[in-house]
Design a protein around this motif. Structure first.
Motif, short mmCIF file in Angstrom:
data_model
loop_
_atom_site.label_atom_id
_atom_site.label_comp_id
_atom_site.label_asym_id
_atom_site.label_seq_id
_atom_site.Cartn_x
_atom_site.Cartn_y
_atom_site.Cartn_z
N ALA B 118 -5.76 -1.48 -2.36
CA ALA B 118 -5.40 -2.35 -3.22
C ALA B 118 -4.38 -2.85 -2.64
CB ALA B 118 -5.02 -1.65 -4.65
N SER B 119 -3.62 -2.54 -2.15
CA SER B 119 -2.29 -3.13 -1.27
C SER B 119 -1.94 -2.54 -0.03
CB SER B 119 -0.90 -3.06 -2.17
OG SER B 119 -0.12 -2.02 -1.79
N PHE B 120 -1.63 -3.39 0.89
CA PHE B 120 -1.54 -2.87 2.33
C PHE B 120 -0.45 -3.75 2.84
CE2 PHE B 120 -3.66 -0.44 5.86
CZ PHE B 120 -3.00 -1.01 6.70
N TYR B 160 4.36 -7.90 6.41
CA TYR B 160 2.99 -8.44 6.16
C TYR B 160 2.18 -7.72 5.22
CZ TYR B 160 3.77 -10.86 10.81
OH TYR B 160 4.18 -11.63 11.82
N ASP B 161 1.60 -8.58 4.14
CA ASP B 161 0.77 -8.24 3.14
C ASP B 161 -0.61 -8.19 3.58
OD1 ASP B 161 0.97 -10.71 1.02
OD2 ASP B 161 0.65 -10.82 3.06
N LYS B 162 -1.60 -7.60 2.73
CA LYS B 162 -3.03 -7.79 3.23
C LYS B 162 -3.50 -8.94 3.51
CE LYS B 162 -7.56 -6.00 1.47
NZ LYS B 162 -7.92 -5.20 0.13
N GLU B 163 -3.02 -10.18 2.82
CA GLU B 163 -3.66 -11.35 3.18
C GLU B 163 -3.29 -11.95 4.40
OE1 GLU B 163 -2.89 -12.57 -1.31
OE2 GLU B 163 -1.68 -13.64 0.19
N ARG B 164 -2.21 -11.41 4.57
CA ARG B 164 -1.50 -11.90 6.08
C ARG B 164 -2.13 -11.18 7.38
NH1 ARG B 164 4.05 -13.77 8.38
NH2 ARG B 164 3.30 -14.15 10.38
N LEU B 165 -2.73 -9.99 6.88
CA LEU B 165 -3.03 -8.95 7.88
C LEU B 165 -4.52 -9.58 8.19
CD1 LEU B 165 -1.76 -5.72 6.97
CD2 LEU B 165 -1.42 -6.99 8.98
#
Lengths: 165, 233, 346
Positions: B118-120, B160-165
């Protein structure tokens, strides 16, 4: 009203008073530097450029640098000269010498009326060639004796330096 | 070993004067100077051979370089990450934060596994780029890419969140700089059972090795199978 | 126009010109040193990095001005100007060209032609020494004091060989004034060589050049300076514009020394075999002589940079040994030989 003379005379006298009254060693040496520069400017005003340059390069540039060397080597910036200034015998000697010098000045200034009138200067007055001429013709004995004096000082310095090595 | 005798060389008068040496040095420096002046006038990147003018000249990066992180997708475009948190456990700098979650009702085919993250979050300011997270990931989702230009003006942008990764991955894919799959580690074959006369110690050690080999082999085989499946998919 | 107004214009022109050359020297130093080291130097600020000195100036101006807590405030502030102003003023006796005729008036291109000539420059370098001493002492840190002491010792011990080389110049030309020395360097010597001081006095030129490098604190004699790269030395505690004044003063010192070398040993503003005043009108001649002087000066400034990035620096005892044990005897030998030759030909 000779403004040039007034300016540098006041500078010299003021710096002299600063030199003898300030409590730290290096500002005192800087005051002496100002005195020398003011004197050099006054020599220039008297049409003696070579003497002015001697004043700056020998007195200020060599002798005063050595004085400053000694100050730098021996005195940290935090120290003050209070102990030397409070000494009674130093003060007494200073007073006696001061009175003596003032007496000399008064005696020396007796003939000043004749100097005030403006004279015309001979041709080439103050030029280095004229001074060189004087050194090697009229005053050559004085020149040689002063060179022997310098030689004595040199030999003494080398001997003192070698003694420890 | 005998040392070479120390030879104290006396300098000749010509060498002591040092002027000839200075002149030779000046000639050498002049040659460098004229060469580089002419090189500086030429157009195009990398005109001076020994000096790389960043950012016009960039060096080649090895494929196994450990740069910025990216979350990979498989060939079908599904996210591989299942949100297990092994990378967060393995990280020595404790810079990864993972929260597992179930995919929403209509989005189950966006994800390769039954769960998703859900969040990374990866804090790049703490990351030491060691690659433990990449090695620990069971699905091969998190890899370290080739991006090293990571400076930002605000520290918040460095987390960095998931979108950035995921965006990192898309960018790397577009540039053709995907990370190659890791090479399988070779494992010794288990010793044959005929060597019963070797002795108890040998047998014990052999059986230990066999046990270790067998324990490692199935895991490696399973991992290889997983990756083979993913590669096939 | 009155005389004093012309002199004022000359003074302003020289100030601006010397500042400009010092600024350009920072750029030349960085680019040329980079070219010699197989790299390119500043090339982002403007084409070929030409605006880099402007960027450096802005940086130095806008940095925070720190005075250390235990430093002597007034002396700390006094140090850099005491170093920079004498070196600026020393350019007053340098002849940067021959006459120029503007509005019917003949103006010599020299701020003041005093009879004492280059002795003025020597005296002013002696005062500039004080700037270093005071800067080092006022910082009130052990390393600054020692660094200042060493710098001062180096400077005053290299004033002697410089003085000896200049003494032989006086012996040859019979005058202290730089303009007259340049005027006497016209024509040819021995039939085919230009009548420059360099050909009449090769050893004297060498001694003067080495002493000039030492006076300017340039490699190979820059131990006082490089010490501050190694966090010791007299300008460690200085920041922003005070440091800028020290570094700038060094470049201006370089400019002055290059100008004096050109005037004494390389014929000043004259071309070697050509007498330009025959071919050019008065205004053009003035400008042309100025350009020739500037070109020669530029060569010597480039030589300063060139030697800096070629030769390693001397250790302090090697430096002092060179000054006292090698250059002074050489200077004396030069003096005797020149005196003998002058006596034999006159």
């Amino acid at each position: 009203m000779d403004y040039y003379f007034l300016l540098f005379a006041i500078m010299a006298v003021g710096a002299g008073i600063f030199t003898i009254t300030v409590k730290d060693a290096l500002p005192s040496a800087l005051g002496l530097l100002t005195v020398f520069i003011a004197l050099a400017a006054l020599y220039l005003h008297l049409h003696a450029p070579l003497i002015a340059i001697f004043q700056v390069s020998i007195y200020a540039g060599a002798i005063l640098v050595l004085v400053v060397f000694v100050i730098m080597l021996l005195i940290t910036p935090d120290e003050a000269l209070e102990t030397a200034q409070k000494n009674i015998s130093y003060r007494a000697m200073g007073a006696i010498l001061g009175v003596y010098l003032i007496a000399l000045l008064i005696i020396g200034l007796k003939g000043i009326n004749q100097l005030v009138a403006q004279k015309s200067l001979p041709e080439g007055f103050g030029k280095p060639s004229q001074i060189g001429d004087l050194f090697f013709r009229k005053y050559i004995l004085h020149f040689e004796i002063s060179s022997v004096l310098l030689l004595v000082a040199l030999v003494a310095a080398i001997y003192l330096a070698k003694k420890r090595a | 070993m005998p040392r070479r005798p120390i030879v104290k060389k006396e300098y000749t008068l010509g060498e002591r004067v040092y002027l000839v040496e200075i002149a030779k040095g000046l000639r050498l420096t002049w040659k460098h100077f004229t060469f580089n002046v002419r090189a500086s006038f030429r157009k195009g990147p990398h005109t001076v051979p020994t000096c790389w003018q960043y950012p016009e000249d960039r060096r080649e990066i090895a494929p196994i370089f450990r740069g910025a992180h990216m979350l990979q997708l498989n060939d079908k475009g599904q996210e591989l990450c299942v949100g297990c948190g092994m990378c967060a456990r393995a990280c020595p700098a404790k810079c990864i934060t993972v929260k597992r979650g179930k995919p929403a009702e209509g989005e189950e085919d966006k994800y390769a596994g039954k769960t998703m993250c859900a969040s990374f979050e990866v804090d790049m300011l703490r990351c030491i780029f060691c690659g433990n997270c990449e090695k620990a990931c069971p699905k091969g989702a998190l890899v370290l890419g080739q991006d090293y230009e990571l400076a930002e003006y605000e520290p918040e942008k460095c987390i960095y969140d998931k979108e950035r990764l995921l965006a990192n991955f898309q960018r790397a894919k577009a540039e053709g700089r995907l990370k190659p799959p890791p090479k399988p580690i070779p494992v010794d074959a288990p010793p044959p059972k005929k060597k019963a006369a070797a002795g108890k110690a040998a047998k014990a050690s052999a059986s230990e090795k066999a046990a270790k080999g067998k324990a490692a082999a199935p895991k490696e085989a399973k991992k290889k199978d997983d990756k083979a499946d993913k590669a096939k998919e | 126009m009155a005389d004093w107004q012309i002199d004022l214009i000359k003074v302003v022109f020289i100030w601006v010109w010397v500042l400009l050359i010092a600024v350009i020297m920072t750029w030349v130093e960085r680019r040329a040193s980079a070219m010699m080291q197989d790299r390119l130097g500043p090339n982002r600020a403007g084409p070929f990095g030409l605006l880099q000195p402007l960027a450096d100036g802005i940086k130095l101006f806008t940095k925070e001005d720190i005075i250390p807590e235990r430093a002597r405030k007034i002396l700390f502030i006094l140090g850099p100007p005491l170093f920079a102003f004498p070196v600026f003023s020393a350019f007053a006796v340098v002849p940067f060209g021959d006459k120029i005729v503007i509005g019917g008036k003949e103006i010599i291109l020299q701020v003041s032609d005093v009879s004492i000539g280059f002795l003025y420059v020597l005296a002013l370098s002696a005062i500039a020494v004080f700037g270093m001493v005071i800067g080092g002492w006022a910082s009130n840190s052990k390393y600054s004091i020692l660094g200042g002491l060493r710098a001062t010792a180096q400077l005053i011990s290299y004033e002697v060989p410089m003085g000896l080389a200049l003494l032989t110049i006086v012996l040859l030309y019979g005058t202290f004034s730089l303009r007259e020395i340049v005027l006497q360097q016209q024509g040819t010597f021995l039939g085919f060589l230009p009548n420059w001081g360099f050909f009449k006095q090769p050893l004297g030129f060498l001694i003067f050049l080495v002493a000039a490098y030492a006076e300017a604190n340039r490699v190979p004699f820059d131990l006082p300076e490089c010490e501050s790269e190694l966090v010791t030395g007299y300008h460690t505690e200085y920041g922003s514009m005070r440091l800028g004044l020290y570094l700038f003063g060094e470049y201006v010192n370089l400019v002055t020394l290059a100008a004096i070398t050109v005037s004494l040993y390389f014929g000043g503003w004259g071309l070697p075999y050509v007498d330009m005043s025959k071919y050019l009108g008065p205004v053009a001649y003035g400008i042309a002589s100025f350009l020739v002087f500037t070109l020669k000066q530029a060569f010597f400034l480039f030589l300063f940079v060139w030697v800096r990035w070629t030769v390693p620096r001397f250790r302090y005892d090697q430096l002092m040994g060179l000054g006292w044990k090698a250059l002074i005897p050489l200077g004396l030998i030069n003096l005797f030989v020149t005196a003998l030759l002058v006596q034999l030909t006159i």
